[in-house]
Each structure stands twice: as C-alpha cells, then as structure tokens.
Design an enzyme around this catalytic site. Sequence first.
Site, short mmCIF file in Angstrom:
data_model
loop_
_atom_site.label_atom_id
_atom_site.label_comp_id
_atom_site.label_asym_id
_atom_site.label_seq_id
_atom_site.Cartn_x
_atom_site.Cartn_y
_atom_site.Cartn_z
CB CYS A 1 -0.92 -0.01 1.22
SG CYS A 1 -1.89 1.50 1.41
CB CYS B 1 -0.47 2.34 4.07
SG CYS B 1 -2.11 1.77 3.59
CG ASP B 2 3.31 1.25 4.53
OD1 ASP B 2 2.92 1.71 5.62
OD2 ASP B 2 3.05 0.09 4.16
#
Length: 309
Positions: free
Chosen positions: A134, A137-138
């Site tokens: 993701c 997300c990261d």
Amino acid sequence: MANKYDVIVIGAGPGGMTAALYASRANLKVAMLDRGVYGGQMNNTAEVENYPGFKSILGPDLAEEMFQSSTQFGAEFVYGNVENVTVDEEGTKHVITDEGELVAPVVIIATGSQYRKLGVPGEDEYSGRGVSYCAVCDGAFYRDKPVAVIGGGDSAVEEGMYLANLTSEVNVIHRRDQLRAQKILQDRAFANDKMNFTWDTVVTEIVGDDKKVTGVKLHNKQTGEDSTMDVNGVFIYVGNIPMTEPFKELGITDDAGWILTDDHMQTQVPGIFAVGDVRAKFLRQITTAVGDASIAGQEAFAYIEALEK
C-alpha cells in the site's frame, strides 16, 4: 440469541455499501457486516479518477461519502469477522462471526479480495520494514529514497506514480515485456522522469540488514542474468486472491476461489448473492462493484417478496 435481519451484507467496501443502500431503501432490515473500517481498498487508494460524478477524489473521502449514503435508510453497520455461513432446512442463512450469530433469509457477499504475495525469501521477514502492499499507507516513509514497484497492472502503475511524488526514484519491475495497465496510465508513467522500467524480470529475493530492506535480487527471464537492485522500499502489486474462505462449504466458488453468479448476482444457493471483486469477472473496479451491488440489493427485495407470497 442470534440477531435477525432481512438481509445480511458481508463486507463494507463499495459493493457492500451499495447493496446495503438499495436493500435498506426498499424498507428491509439490513446488517452491513465488516471486520474493519468501511471502505475496503478505497481507504488505500490515493486518488480515484474514474468514478462518475467526481473529476478526482481521494479514496478515503469517497469511502466516507458512500458510507453516509449507505446508512441513511437505516442499514446497521456491524463489526465482526465471519467464520462460517450455513443454510438450514428452511433456507435461513446463519452467519457465524467471532462476535456472535446473525440470521436472515438473504446474504449478499461483498468481501472483495486481498493482495497476492510474491512468495519469495525476505517478503515476510521484511513486511513492515521495507515491504508494503500500500503506497498510500507507507509511501511517506521512503521520502527521497529509491523504491521498487513489482507488477505491471493498473494498481502497480497508479501507486508507482503516487510514490514518484515522494521518493527519489521508482523502479517498476515487470515479468513481461510490456505493462498491462490502461493506456492512459501507461502514458503518464512513461512521461514521468522518476519512473524507470525493468522488463522480463522477476524478483527472486528481498534482501536487507537487521532493520530494513536494502535491495532486491533479480532474474531476467530472457537473458538469464542475475543482478541486485538497491532500493529501500518494495511495493508489491501482483494480483489479488478472493476472500472466500468462510464460504467454501457452500459450493459457490470456482477452483480459484472466486464466487460464481448469474446476471442477477445469484449464486447456486437461493438467497445468497455475491457482488464486486469477490465474483469471477473480467473487470474489478469501484464502478463494477457498485453496478453489481445495485442489482443484488434489488434482487434481495424480490427474493423476500417471493417468500412472503
């Protein structure tokens, strides 16, 4: 005591929320069940450009808009992880979760799919320490650092372009000699100076030190050459697998686990429907999930009407 409903929707992604909207708008008592936050994979999507009504919208924002719409006619959002679904002699469906049991004459399955892993050494070891599925997300953890994106479909290219805004360079590694992504996405990616492409190549290992990823080992399928690429992050987009384990005993899936339905979203078990990415289908998009779900929500009403006659 089991909680009784007219319709139980399993999954609260775009398909599940739309099914809940249509069924509850038909004055049915609806439970929309999910083990996590509503929105599904939209919550991991940086930008949605192909959903009608919005030139561009952040995935989490679209999820919030859909949730408010899906619950406006009384659909109840319920937390729980589904462990099993059974059907009794009267056709009532029993949905067993880690939080208790729900029963209804109709179940709509909208559990979607999850990211497929590469299955190479280092993938599990460095998960959360350089390996991610993701970018939204990261991606911020790799600001001004080089990363690799594994895959060649829409998700790989879209997330690669998102990462290009944060990282020093994005190295797209694909096992084929051309991308599978939509042409418009390919054109944008090829025009981005931060994006590099390595063709006909597979990752054989993800390597690192005691704390984090430091690179990937590669094998070129055409030349047979082995090499190592130095990167700090590895983002993997090599397809999805259906989230259908609780439904295997119902006999509604194909050999790969995707749920089979007719054009009415009906499975071979009367009163059990499936929508969205969990179905055996050609195109898995927010729009197709919504289309499936509008049909299933209306079919749920028709099914219950027929039972009452």
